[in-house]
Design a protein around this motif. Structure first.
Motif, PDB file in Angstrom:
ATOM      1  N   MET A 431      79.735 -47.243  15.621  1.00 27.45           N
ATOM      2  CA  MET A 431      80.672 -47.588  16.698  1.00 27.45           C
ATOM      3  C   MET A 431      81.958 -46.772  16.610  1.00 27.45           C
ATOM      4  N   VAL A 432      82.347 -46.413  15.375  1.00 30.77           N
ATOM      5  CA  VAL A 432      83.577 -45.636  15.207  1.00 30.77           C
ATOM      6  C   VAL A 432      83.345 -44.161  15.490  1.00 30.77           C
ATOM      7  N   ASP A 433      82.192 -43.653  15.069  1.00 28.14           N
ATOM      8  CA  ASP A 433      81.918 -42.216  15.174  1.00 28.14           C
ATOM      9  C   ASP A 433      81.311 -41.852  16.529  1.00 28.14           C
ATOM     10  N   GLY A 434      82.091 -41.963  17.563  1.00 31.49           N
ATOM     11  CA  GLY A 434      81.699 -41.401  18.847  1.00 31.49           C
ATOM     12  C   GLY A 434      80.797 -42.243  19.699  1.00 31.49           C
ATOM     13  N   ALA A 435      80.729 -43.531  19.449  1.00 37.96           N
ATOM     14  CA  ALA A 435      79.923 -44.384  20.321  1.00 37.96           C
ATOM     15  C   ALA A 435      80.549 -44.440  21.712  1.00 37.96           C
ATOM     16  N   PRO A 436      79.731 -44.571  22.758  1.00 36.24           N
ATOM     17  CA  PRO A 436      80.274 -44.553  24.124  1.00 36.24           C
ATOM     18  C   PRO A 436      81.250 -45.692  24.397  1.00 36.24           C
ATOM     19  N   PHE A 437      81.169 -46.781  23.631  1.00 33.88           N
ATOM     20  CA  PHE A 437      82.067 -47.904  23.866  1.00 33.88           C
ATOM     21  C   PHE A 437      83.103 -48.032  22.752  1.00 33.88           C
ATOM     22  N   SER A 438      83.410 -46.917  22.068  1.00 36.24           N
ATOM     23  CA  SER A 438      84.356 -46.970  20.955  1.00 36.24           C
ATOM     24  C   SER A 438      85.755 -47.381  21.405  1.00 36.24           C
ATOM     25  N   LYS A 439      86.164 -46.996  22.614  1.00 33.74           N
ATOM     26  CA  LYS A 439      87.483 -47.369  23.110  1.00 33.74           C
ATOM     27  C   LYS A 439      87.610 -48.880  23.279  1.00 33.74           C
ATOM     28  N   ALA A 440      86.537 -49.475  23.763  1.00 35.44           N
ATOM     29  CA  ALA A 440      86.563 -50.925  23.938  1.00 35.44           C
ATOM     30  C   ALA A 440      86.676 -51.643  22.596  1.00 35.44           C
ATOM     31  N   LEU A 441      86.066 -51.017  21.551  1.00 32.75           N
ATOM     32  CA  LEU A 441      86.108 -51.629  20.238  1.00 32.75           C
ATOM     33  C   LEU A 441      87.510 -51.649  19.650  1.00 32.75           C
ATOM     34  N   GLU A 442      88.340 -50.719  20.070  1.00 31.01           N
ATOM     35  CA  GLU A 442      89.715 -50.711  19.583  1.00 31.01           C
ATOM     36  C   GLU A 442      90.435 -52.002  19.941  1.00 31.01           C
ATOM     37  N   TRP A 443      89.973 -52.662  20.976  1.00 34.83           N
ATOM     38  CA  TRP A 443      90.576 -53.924  21.394  1.00 34.83           C
ATOM     39  C   TRP A 443      89.769 -55.123  20.903  1.00 34.83           C
ATOM     40  N   THR A 444      88.457 -55.001  20.910  1.00 37.53           N
ATOM     41  CA  THR A 444      87.631 -56.154  20.556  1.00 37.53           C
ATOM     42  C   THR A 444      87.553 -56.390  19.046  1.00 37.53           C
ATOM     43  N   TYR A 445      87.649 -55.315  18.247  1.00 44.25           N
ATOM     44  CA  TYR A 445      87.541 -55.491  16.790  1.00 44.25           C
ATOM     45  C   TYR A 445      88.680 -56.360  16.243  1.00 44.25           C
ATOM     46  N   PRO A 446      89.953 -56.059  16.577  1.00 43.63           N
ATOM     47  CA  PRO A 446      91.031 -56.939  16.101  1.00 43.63           C
ATOM     48  C   PRO A 446      90.873 -58.374  16.583  1.00 43.63           C
ATOM     49  N   LEU A 447      90.376 -58.536  17.810  1.00 37.23           N
ATOM     50  CA  LEU A 447      90.149 -59.877  18.338  1.00 37.23           C
ATOM     51  C   LEU A 447      89.089 -60.597  17.506  1.00 37.23           C
ATOM     52  N   GLY A 448      88.015 -59.872  17.156  1.00 33.88           N
ATOM     53  CA  GLY A 448      86.959 -60.459  16.336  1.00 33.88           C
ATOM     54  C   GLY A 448      87.476 -60.874  14.962  1.00 33.88           C
ATOM     55  N   ILE A 449      88.327 -60.020  14.350  1.00 37.27           N
ATOM     56  CA  ILE A 449      88.905 -60.349  13.047  1.00 37.27           C
ATOM     57  C   ILE A 449      89.794 -61.590  13.158  1.00 37.27           C
ATOM     58  N   LEU A 450      90.572 -61.663  14.236  1.00 38.20           N
ATOM     59  CA  LEU A 450      91.445 -62.817  14.447  1.00 38.20           C
ATOM     60  C   LEU A 450      90.633 -64.103  14.606  1.00 38.20           C
ATOM     61  N   LEU A 451      89.547 -64.015  15.384  1.00 37.32           N
ATOM     62  CA  LEU A 451      88.684 -65.187  15.569  1.00 37.32           C
ATOM     63  C   LEU A 451      88.027 -65.599  14.261  1.00 37.32           C
TER      64      LEU A 451
END
Length: 473
Positions: A431-451
């Motif tokens: 997901m970090v190395d060039g996945a097509p939805f990597s930009k979305a992960l920049e927002w969803t990953y911190p949210l997942g950690i918070l949850l």
């Protein structure tokens, strides 16, 4: 004080972080905050034991100064090293093994010696090994002697690795104590690592502990169906991994929050195909400690014949078993690991690329059997539980309890098995190395950690079962 406790998460850690970062302008003041916070952290459970640890630090500080001064005078240096080992191992022996020794004497003679009730200082095995490695590294010139007592005290007592490791070498942290730099990236990665470890401990390990403790209690002295015994063994296998790897993950995360980088302590040991490989992946810092300070000095594998190699392995694994606890179960557990590793060395099993599945099944079978012995209070309980696992007590196979536990905790079993493999690591890399939805992960990953953090806190606030296995060591 557990990392996975409300006191640590909402009182101790926030206060230490605020004090630490408010003094960013002075490295000396930051280190002072960490030292006093570490002493307070250790004194929280039993205030008197902090004096014991400080005494150990003081004596080893002096040993290092002396061995550095008299290094060229071999006889004097060897004498200092000998006294250092007698002091440290003697301290460990009195608190951890004296009562066990007296019990053995009473059981085999008519001595009837009164056995004292000695309380085991938390983490004594870890801070003792830290102290020994520091003095030995100074003697071997693998690191410079530290003439300032303050820094030796900080190294040995630093709270993220004080109670359960990882066992950090002084030469890997000495530079960081003087020249580290905190960054937002380090802090954010550290927070994520800490919360991930917290999730391992609170959600998976604690859930598995409920099953393992209940089933082992039933199966240690009584007869339970084989399926239930195996379910308990698997639950404990997952519990001990996520308990200890979770704690190591939290320790690494805490280190990053304060600008320190610790080495990894676990590398997915349950994907191993041999016991040799398992111990390269499990508690890496302990394995490397015994390798560097026991196995290699005796000659390691570079000896003229295999008999001496087997002898060296035997000594290491006897000591590894004894290090884990004062009971015959730990000795037998160590000998099982020794026997498997010795056979793998003799037949080069660890070097073959064939029969991957079969070798993995073999490795996990030995690991699970070993954990049953490790978990049992004595060899009689271990023998009875293993007999239940293999139907030797005419105990039958199926139990409604098996279905009940499996159904109730199926999610945690699945999570435990999945996250015992590198699947999550590989997905994260993808997901970090060039996945097509990597930009979305920049927002969803911190949210997942918070949850994940909120979920862990909800479990802790509810007062769920929260044991910690490695407090015993």
């Amino acid at each position: 004080m557990l990392f996975s406790s409300v006191v640590f998460l909402f009182y101790f850690l926030p206060v230490v972080l605020i004090l630490y970062y408010s003094l960013r302008f002075s490295l000396i003041l930051k280190n002072t905050v960490l030292l006093f916070a570490s002493l307070f952290f250790y004194a929280w459970g039993e205030p008197w034991f902090v004096l014991l640890m400080l005494g150990s630090i003081l004596f080893n500080y002096i040993f290092a100064l002396l061995v550095d001064k008299y290094r060229e005078r071999k006889r004097a240096a060897y004498s200092i090293i000998t006294i250092m080992l007698v002091f440290n191992l003697g301290l460990l022996y009195v608190f951890k093994y004296l009562a066990f020794t007296l019990r053995i004497i009473n059981e085999n003679t008519e001595a009837h010696i009164a056995i004292p009730n000695i309380v085991l200082p938390i983490g004594i095995s870890f801070f003792t090994f830290h102290a020994i490695s520091y003095v030995m590294d100074v003697y071997r010139q693998h690191g410079k002697v530290q003439k300032n007592f303050f820094y030796v005290a900080l190294y040995i007592s630093f709270f993220p690795q004080l109670v359960a490791g990882p066992i950090i070498r002084y030469n890997t942290i000495s530079e960081q104590m003087h020249f580290r730099k905190e960054t937002w990236q380090k802090f954010s990665v550290g927070c994520c690592r800490f919360i991930t470890g917290l999730g391992k401990k609170v959600l998976i390990s604690n859930s598995m502990a409920i099953i393992a403790d209940r089933i082992f209690q039933m199966g240690a002295t009584g007869d339970i169906p084989a399926s239930l015994a195996w379910l308990g063994a698997v639950a404990y296998t997952l519990q001990i991994y996520f308990d200890f790897s979770g704690y190591s993950c939290m320790a690494i995360g805490l280190g990053l929050m304060f600008g320190f980088k610790f080495e990894e302590n676990f590398n997915y040991p349950y994907i191993s195909k041999t016991i040799t490989e398992f111990w390269r992946r499990w508690h890496i810092s302990l394995g490397s400690w015994f390798r560097d300070y026991v196995y290699f000095p005796m000659g390691g594998s570079r000896v003229k014949n295999k008999d001496k190699m087997i002898r060296n392995l035997f000594v290491v694994w006897m000591l590894t078993g004894i290090w884990h606890g004062a009971e015959w179960t730990f000795v037998v557990w160590g000998l099982i690991n020794f026997a498997c590793i010795a056979l793998e060395r003799v037949f080069n099993l660890d070097k073959t690329n064939k029969f991957h599945t079969l070798r993995h099944v073999y490795a996990m079978f030995v690991v699970i059997i070993g954990w049953v012995i490790f978990r049992s209070h004595n060899l009689v309980e271990a023998g009875n539980y293993l007999s239940n696992m293999f139907g030797l007590n005419a105990n039958g196979f199926w139990s409604d309890y098996t279905f009940m536990f499996a159904k109730e905790y199926v999610v945690f079993f699945v999570l435990g098995i999945v996250f015992s493999t590198p699947i999550a690591k590989r997905m994260n890399k993808y997901m970090v190395d060039g996945a097509p939805f990597s930009k979305a992960l920049e927002w969803t990953y911190p949210l997942g950690i918070l949850l994940l953090f909120i979920l862990c806190i909800s479990y802790l606030v509810k007062g769920t079962y929260n044991p910690f296995i490695y407090f015993n060591f």
